[in-house]
Design a protein around this motif. Structure first.
Motif, short mmCIF file in Angstrom:
data_model
loop_
_atom_site.label_atom_id
_atom_site.label_comp_id
_atom_site.label_asym_id
_atom_site.label_seq_id
_atom_site.Cartn_x
_atom_site.Cartn_y
_atom_site.Cartn_z
N GLN A 173 0.83 -1.21 0.00
CA GLN A 173 0.00 0.00 0.00
C GLN A 173 0.86 1.26 0.00
N ALA A 174 1.96 1.22 0.76
CA ALA A 174 2.87 2.37 0.79
C ALA A 174 3.46 2.60 -0.60
N THR A 175 3.81 1.52 -1.31
CA THR A 175 4.38 1.69 -2.65
C THR A 175 3.32 2.18 -3.64
N GLN A 176 2.06 1.85 -3.41
CA GLN A 176 1.00 2.38 -4.27
C GLN A 176 0.91 3.90 -4.15
N GLY A 177 1.11 4.40 -2.95
CA GLY A 177 1.13 5.86 -2.76
C GLY A 177 2.30 6.50 -3.51
N VAL A 178 3.44 5.85 -3.47
CA VAL A 178 4.62 6.35 -4.19
C VAL A 178 4.35 6.31 -5.69
N SER A 179 3.86 5.18 -6.18
CA SER A 179 3.63 5.04 -7.63
C SER A 179 2.56 6.02 -8.11
N GLY A 180 1.57 6.31 -7.26
CA GLY A 180 0.55 7.28 -7.63
C GLY A 180 1.15 8.67 -7.88
N GLN A 181 2.09 9.06 -7.04
CA GLN A 181 2.76 10.35 -7.22
C GLN A 181 3.67 10.31 -8.46
N ILE A 182 4.40 9.22 -8.63
CA ILE A 182 5.33 9.11 -9.75
C ILE A 182 4.58 9.09 -11.08
N SER A 183 3.43 8.42 -11.12
CA SER A 183 2.68 8.32 -12.38
C SER A 183 2.19 9.67 -12.87
#
Length: 186
Positions: A173-183
């Motif tokens: 879930q933490a990585t989904q937050g990161v990927s959301g910002q990166i995308s």
């Protein structure tokens, strides 16, 4: 005297054989990487490092027993260093979550974005919850972005197996937050 010595040796050997077995844990890779095309991508991300504090850097799985006290397990251990496991699963998760991006744990070249993550919490807690917290720092085209993350999940069952599985879900879930910002990057 010889009888006493023989008894002492036998007692010592039986004490060694009755000690609990150690259990080793490895974070599962939950996300399945998306097949990348053979063309070069304009989006390259190097996951430079994932750091953990000293209390998480040892072999033992950490458990918070009160608001201020932690216990580091001596029988329930990480199979490989936690920072390596977090980095490897971060690369796998981001690869699955960011199709079209090349995500690597090795430098990719001069045009890459660079991600560093500082994990401050990765442990179970006395109230049946797990905590995954920290902050990430992204270097993108000369700009630096910094964001905190905090994921708290309820552990569905007791025990270290369930705690490690829940920690893995929280990390995803933490990585989904990161990927959301990166995308959202141009």
């Amino acid at each position: 005297m010889k009888k006493w010595l023989a008894f002492a040796v036998a007692a010592a050997l039986s004490a060694c054989s009755s000690s609990e077995d150690k259990t080793y844990y490895q974070l599962p890779v939950v996300a399945q990487p998306v097949a990348q095309s053979q063309t070069l991508s304009n989006h390259q991300l190097w996951v430079d490092q994932v750091t953990v504090p000293d209390f998480l850097a040892g072999n033992g799985v950490a458990y918070q027993t009160t608001d201020v006290q932690y216990v580091i397990a001596t029988q329930n251990l990480w199979a490989s260093p936690l920072d390596q496991q977090l980095r490897n699963t971060l690369v796998a998760n981001l690869s699955a979550q960011l199709p079209g991006w090349v995500i690597s744990s090795q430098p990719l070249g001069s045009e890459q974005d660079v991600l560093s993550v500082n994990v401050t919490g990765f442990h179970g807690r006395y109230d049946g919850r797990v905590i995954v917290s920290g902050e990430w720092l992204l270097y993108h085209r000369g700009q630096i972005s910094k964001r905190p993350f905090w994921v708290e999940l309820k552990q569905e069952q007791d025990g270290y197996d369930a705690m490690v599985s829940t920690l893995s879900r929280a990390w995803q879930q933490a990585t989904q937050g990161v990927s959301g910002q990166i995308s959202r990057l141009p």
